[in-house]
Design a protein around this motif. Structure first.
Motif, PDB file in Angstrom:
ATOM      1  N   ALA A 207       0.805  -1.220   0.000  1.00 42.96           N
ATOM      2  CA  ALA A 207       0.000   0.000   0.000  1.00 42.96           C
ATOM      3  C   ALA A 207       0.838   1.271   0.000  1.00 42.96           C
ATOM      4  O   ALA A 207       0.296   2.374  -0.145  1.00 42.96           O
ATOM      5  N   SER A 208       2.167   1.127   0.208  1.00 33.32           N
ATOM      6  CA  SER A 208       3.061   2.288   0.320  1.00 33.32           C
ATOM      7  C   SER A 208       2.572   3.266   1.384  1.00 33.32           C
ATOM      8  O   SER A 208       2.561   4.483   1.177  1.00 33.32           O
ATOM      9  N   MET A 209       2.146   2.720   2.519  1.00 39.07           N
ATOM     10  CA  MET A 209       1.732   3.524   3.669  1.00 39.07           C
ATOM     11  C   MET A 209       2.435   2.981   4.911  1.00 39.07           C
ATOM     12  O   MET A 209       2.935   1.853   4.911  1.00 39.07           O
ATOM     13  N   CYS A 210       2.480   3.804   5.964  1.00 38.85           N
ATOM     14  CA  CYS A 210       3.212   3.440   7.174  1.00 38.85           C
ATOM     15  C   CYS A 210       2.294   3.257   8.382  1.00 38.85           C
ATOM     16  O   CYS A 210       1.200   3.837   8.448  1.00 38.85           O
ATOM     17  N   LEU A 211       2.799   2.480   9.327  1.00 32.73           N
ATOM     18  CA  LEU A 211       2.147   2.383  10.627  1.00 32.73           C
ATOM     19  C   LEU A 211       2.247   3.737  11.322  1.00 32.73           C
ATOM     20  O   LEU A 211       3.298   4.377  11.292  1.00 32.73           O
ATOM     21  N   ASP A 212       1.168   4.160  11.960  1.00 34.62           N
ATOM     22  CA  ASP A 212       1.125   5.442  12.663  1.00 34.62           C
ATOM     23  C   ASP A 212       0.336   5.234  13.939  1.00 34.62           C
ATOM     24  O   ASP A 212      -0.638   4.481  13.956  1.00 34.62           O
ATOM     25  N   GLN A 213       0.721   5.904  15.015  1.00 32.75           N
ATOM     26  CA  GLN A 213       0.041   5.689  16.298  1.00 32.75           C
ATOM     27  C   GLN A 213      -1.397   6.192  16.313  1.00 32.75           C
ATOM     28  O   GLN A 213      -2.176   5.835  17.198  1.00 32.75           O
TER      29      GLN A 213
ATOM     30  N   LYS B 232       8.637  -9.232   4.643  1.00 33.78           N
ATOM     31  CA  LYS B 232       7.631 -10.303   4.677  1.00 33.78           C
ATOM     32  C   LYS B 232       6.426  -9.841   5.498  1.00 33.78           C
ATOM     33  O   LYS B 232       6.307  -8.687   5.884  1.00 33.78           O
ATOM     34  N   GLU B 233       5.539 -10.800   5.812  1.00 35.57           N
ATOM     35  CA  GLU B 233       4.305 -10.481   6.527  1.00 35.57           C
ATOM     36  C   GLU B 233       4.583 -10.177   8.001  1.00 35.57           C
ATOM     37  O   GLU B 233       5.641 -10.507   8.542  1.00 35.57           O
ATOM     38  N   LEU B 234       3.600  -9.535   8.636  1.00 35.51           N
ATOM     39  CA  LEU B 234       3.651  -9.217  10.061  1.00 35.51           C
ATOM     40  C   LEU B 234       2.509  -9.977  10.725  1.00 35.51           C
ATOM     41  O   LEU B 234       1.344  -9.596  10.625  1.00 35.51           O
ATOM     42  N   LYS B 235       2.847 -11.098  11.381  1.00 38.72           N
ATOM     43  CA  LYS B 235       1.834 -12.044  11.872  1.00 38.72           C
ATOM     44  C   LYS B 235       1.835 -12.104  13.393  1.00 38.72           C
ATOM     45  O   LYS B 235       2.896 -12.191  14.034  1.00 38.72           O
ATOM     46  N   ASN B 236       0.632 -12.034  13.957  1.00 39.45           N
ATOM     47  CA  ASN B 236       0.499 -12.138  15.408  1.00 39.45           C
ATOM     48  C   ASN B 236       0.760 -13.571  15.857  1.00 39.45           C
ATOM     49  O   ASN B 236       0.175 -14.522  15.326  1.00 39.45           O
ATOM     50  N   ARG B 237       1.605 -13.706  16.831  1.00 41.53           N
ATOM     51  CA  ARG B 237       2.036 -15.023  17.280  1.00 41.53           C
ATOM     52  C   ARG B 237       0.898 -15.794  17.959  1.00 41.53           C
ATOM     53  O   ARG B 237       0.838 -17.010  17.918  1.00 41.53           O
ATOM     54  N   GLN B 238      -0.025 -15.054  18.590  1.00 40.26           N
ATOM     55  CA  GLN B 238      -1.097 -15.690  19.352  1.00 40.26           C
ATOM     56  C   GLN B 238      -2.285 -16.068  18.476  1.00 40.26           C
ATOM     57  O   GLN B 238      -2.833 -17.170  18.567  1.00 40.26           O
ATOM     58  N   THR B 239      -2.688 -15.153  17.584  1.00 39.87           N
ATOM     59  CA  THR B 239      -3.908 -15.381  16.792  1.00 39.87           C
ATOM     60  C   THR B 239      -3.625 -15.895  15.385  1.00 39.87           C
ATOM     61  O   THR B 239      -4.560 -16.304  14.682  1.00 39.87           O
ATOM     62  N   LYS B 240      -2.347 -15.839  14.954  1.00 41.89           N
ATOM     63  CA  LYS B 240      -1.938 -16.262  13.605  1.00 41.89           C
ATOM     64  C   LYS B 240      -2.556 -15.392  12.509  1.00 41.89           C
ATOM     65  O   LYS B 240      -2.592 -15.789  11.348  1.00 41.89           O
ATOM     66  N   ARG B 241      -3.074 -14.216  12.866  1.00 41.27           N
ATOM     67  CA  ARG B 241      -3.601 -13.270  11.879  1.00 41.27           C
ATOM     68  C   ARG B 241      -2.528 -12.232  11.550  1.00 41.27           C
ATOM     69  O   ARG B 241      -1.588 -12.020  12.320  1.00 41.27           O
ATOM     70  N   CYS B 242      -2.687 -11.549  10.434  1.00 43.36           N
ATOM     71  CA  CYS B 242      -1.676 -10.593   9.962  1.00 43.36           C
ATOM     72  C   CYS B 242      -2.191  -9.160  10.024  1.00 43.36           C
ATOM     73  O   CYS B 242      -3.400  -8.903   9.898  1.00 43.36           O
ATOM     74  N   LEU B 243      -1.265  -8.255  10.218  1.00 40.47           N
ATOM     75  CA  LEU B 243      -1.559  -6.827  10.099  1.00 40.47           C
ATOM     76  C   LEU B 243      -1.429  -6.463   8.626  1.00 40.47           C
ATOM     77  O   LEU B 243      -0.374  -6.679   8.014  1.00 40.47           O
ATOM     78  N   GLU B 244      -2.503  -5.902   8.057  1.00 35.12           N
ATOM     79  CA  GLU B 244      -2.503  -5.562   6.636  1.00 35.12           C
ATOM     80  C   GLU B 244      -3.215  -4.230   6.421  1.00 35.12           C
ATOM     81  O   GLU B 244      -3.800  -3.661   7.349  1.00 35.12           O
ATOM     82  N   ILE B 245      -3.141  -3.730   5.204  1.00 35.43           N
ATOM     83  CA  ILE B 245      -3.823  -2.487   4.843  1.00 35.43           C
ATOM     84  C   ILE B 245      -4.780  -2.779   3.688  1.00 35.43           C
ATOM     85  O   ILE B 245      -4.380  -3.333   2.658  1.00 35.43           O
ATOM     86  N   LYS B 246      -6.036  -2.397   3.882  1.00 36.08           N
ATOM     87  CA  LYS B 246      -7.058  -2.605   2.867  1.00 36.08           C
ATOM     88  C   LYS B 246      -7.841  -1.309   2.710  1.00 36.08           C
ATOM     89  O   LYS B 246      -8.358  -0.758   3.687  1.00 36.08           O
TER      90      LYS B 246
END
Length: 404
Positions: free
Chosen positions: A283-289, A367-381
């Motif tokens: 997405a060419s976007m960044c994580l922001d608080q 690569k992907e950013l995956k939560n260790r507990q839930t096995k879901r990924c942080l993504e942008i849609k």
């Protein structure tokens, strides 16, 4: 204002000499602006008394302020002593009394107050001097001892960091710093520093200089705090060869000793893998608080400044919006809150743990950013930050510290 430091000052000093015939006044003038540390060191060179006091211009001393400081130095010439500062409001000159506290700093080397050690308060005597990891610029010391350990680093530019450098040097090279409650001064809080509109460039440069001379394997924590690359950052810190020789000649203790014995509250930040902006390559976007206060991180156009500073720890924690310098503070962790919620969270790590949120993430650069507990990924849609089943989106963090 500059003119006031010439003829008007001369007239004022002459009147002081007439009122105090037994007191000697010496003025030291520079032909160019050389910065705070250089100015104070030149004052030290002109001094001849057994004890020297380095003061700000914008203070008033209380009666009997000097005697408690001199008492400590008389008992131990390696003690650098500081009074307690009462605050004077800039606009109305109202005095606000401050409680005695240690003079401390964060990894960016900004000054702050902190409590003394727990052992100090167990003594239940508020008149006792308290040990301090640093000094905020106003100090009294044995003149010769201060010279033996190198006075101030005259290679510092403008203002900022010279006090922390002095604190580290005093402690690691055979002395100590004390804040003395029975000595009080009133310090006028300036509306702004007169040196320059923004002190950050000078402060950043001076902090890197302190790190290179004194902080050993912890020197990169300064880069982390300022979000500066470890290599090829392009900031000229000046010649540090003489300061390094001084440290070697004085046989000073390592910075690790200082962290463990003088300032254990400072988090050593020794298990970080990467830092900087975290960019989604799809997405060419960044994580922001996102909004503060609030617990909702967002996707935003990359500008790589404070709200987008991220830190990835070996444990799997990912902090957004900065990283705290002290062990007593809590960082804000990126979380998968679970319960089929698709909105990621940003919570104090301890709170998130207590609520059973997933705060640990598996990540490899590109690569992907995956939560260790839930096995879901942080993504942008559709330009929105979401957590969902992994679809193969890739992330990249600005600066790698250690391969992972």
């Amino acid at each position: 204002m500059v003119e006031n430091l010439k003829e008007d000052l001369d007239v004022y000093v002459k009147s002081l000499e007439q009122q105090n015939p037994n007191v000697r006044f010496t003025r030291v003038r520079h032909n160019e602006q050389r910065g705070l540390a250089y100015a104070r060191a030149s004052g030290w060179r002109a001094a001849t008394a057994d004890v020297v006091a380095i003061l700000d211009a914008h203070i008033e001393v209380h009666e009997m302020w000097a005697e408690p400081l001199l008492t400590q130095i008389k008992a131990d010439r390696t003690v650098v002593a500081s009074p307690v500062f009462d605050r004077v409001n800039y606009d109305d000159l109202r005095v606000i009394q401050y409680q005695p506290a240690a003079h401390a700093f964060d990894w960016a080397l900004w000054c702050m107050y902190e409590s003394f050690s727990p052992e100090y308060y167990k003594l239940n005597d508020g008149s006792l001097p308290g040990k301090s990891p640093s000094v905020m610029g106003i100090l009294v010391a044995d003149r010769k001892f201060l010279g033996e350990i190198g006075v101030l680093d005259e290679g510092m530019k403008v203002y900022g960091g010279e006090n922390v450098e002095l604190g580290i040097r005093v402690w690691t090279c055979g002395g100590s710093i004390e804040v003395v409650p029975c000595s009080k001064i009133a310090h006028i809080e300036r509306a702004h520093k007169p040196y320059m509109p923004d002190l950050s460039p000078a402060m950043k440069r001076n902090a890197l200089r302190v790190a290179e001379v004194w902080m050993d394997e912890y020197k990169h924590n300064i880069n982390l705090a300022w979000n500066i690359p470890f290599e090829n950052h392009g900031i000229d810190i000046g010649d540090i060869s003489e300061r390094k020789k001084l440290r070697e000649r004085l046989n000073c203790k390592p910075f690790k000793w200082y962290l463990e014995n003088v300032y254990p509250k400072l988090d050593p930040w020794d298990n970080l893998l990467a830092f900087g902006g975290m960019k989604n390559l799809n997405a060419s976007m960044c994580l922001d608080q996102g909004p503060v206060p609030g617990h909702t991180p967002i996707a935003y156009n990359c500008y790589y400044y404070g709200p987008q500073f991220t830190y990835y720890r070996k444990s799997g924690e990912l902090y957004i919006g900065g990283m705290k310098s002290h062990k007593y503070n809590d960082n804000r962790c990126l979380t998968d809150v679970g319960n089929k919620e698709t909105q990621p969270g940003l919570y104090n790590c301890k709170e998130a743990m207590q609520k059973g949120m997933g705060i640990y993430w598996d990540f490899t650069q590109g690569k992907e950013l995956k939560n260790r507990q839930t096995k879901r990924c942080l993504e942008i849609k559709n330009s929105k930050l979401i957590i969902q089943e992994c679809s193969g989106q890739s992330w990249e963090i600005q600066n790698i510290i250690k391969p992972f």
